[in-house]
Design an enzyme around this catalytic site. Sequence first.
Site, short mmCIF file in Angstrom:
data_model
loop_
_atom_site.label_atom_id
_atom_site.label_comp_id
_atom_site.label_asym_id
_atom_site.label_seq_id
_atom_site.Cartn_x
_atom_site.Cartn_y
_atom_site.Cartn_z
N ASP A 1 0.85 -1.20 0.00
CA ASP A 1 0.00 0.00 0.00
C ASP A 1 0.89 1.24 0.00
OD1 ASP A 1 -3.22 0.51 0.98
OD2 ASP A 1 -1.80 2.20 1.12
N ILE A 2 0.47 2.26 -0.74
CA ILE A 2 1.27 3.48 -0.87
C ILE A 2 1.24 4.30 0.43
CG2 ILE A 2 -0.51 5.08 -1.73
CD1 ILE A 2 1.53 5.85 -3.95
N ASN B 1 -12.79 -3.14 2.90
CA ASN B 1 -13.70 -2.01 3.01
C ASN B 1 -14.67 -2.04 1.83
OD1 ASN B 1 -12.39 -0.97 5.31
ND2 ASN B 1 -10.84 0.02 4.03
N GLY C 1 -15.52 3.40 4.04
CA GLY C 1 -14.37 4.19 3.61
C GLY C 1 -13.66 3.67 2.38
N GLN C 2 -14.36 2.88 1.57
CA GLN C 2 -13.71 2.40 0.33
C GLN C 2 -13.43 3.60 -0.58
OE1 GLN C 2 -15.88 -0.60 -1.87
NE2 GLN C 2 -14.22 -0.86 -3.36
N HIS D 1 -10.39 -5.16 -3.18
CA HIS D 1 -9.05 -5.44 -2.67
C HIS D 1 -9.10 -5.87 -1.22
CE1 HIS D 1 -9.97 -1.16 -2.29
NE2 HIS D 1 -9.32 -1.18 -1.14
N LEU D 2 -8.20 -6.78 -0.86
CA LEU D 2 -8.00 -7.19 0.53
C LEU D 2 -6.83 -6.40 1.07
CD1 LEU D 2 -9.64 -9.60 -0.61
CD2 LEU D 2 -8.17 -11.11 0.72
N HIS D 3 -7.01 -5.78 2.23
CA HIS D 3 -5.88 -5.20 2.96
C HIS D 3 -5.32 -6.29 3.87
CE1 HIS D 3 -6.86 -0.81 2.32
NE2 HIS D 3 -8.07 -1.31 2.13
#
Length: 112
Positions: free
Chosen positions: A28-29, A85, A91-92, A98-100
Amino acid sequence: MTLFSKIIRREIPAKIIHEDEHCLAFHDIAPQAPQHVLVIPKKEIRSMAEARPEDQALLGHLMLTASKLARDMGVDEEGYRIVVNTNRAAGQTVFHLHLHLLAGRDLNWPPG
Ligand code: 5GP
């Protein structure tokens, strides 16, 4: 096309740590934990709200990929969290499923 589709197509750079026929994983950035990886399907699905029964195997693959990456990263024993999310209230911000995968610190529960 979503930002994440551009990462799949290598039109936007990312620190990619895994790729196979069905998914991509990259850092993640803006990491929210010492380890913060995103696992995304190559198929464009906007969110979990758009996932359908035909996506069952793909969704399982994403979960198992995240689990394997956690093992490879050496965080599985200590613990990690997988978060998806979904839409506004959660908060998407990027509408490509995507999976965090979050690890490397104690994670609060309940989440914010
Ligand atoms: P969401 O809020 O939709 O669940 O998560 C989107 C995630 O994508 C955020 O954690 C955000 O930091 C990350 N992100 C947004 N743009 C980029 C980008 O260009 N590259 C990478 N690697 N991550 C991004």
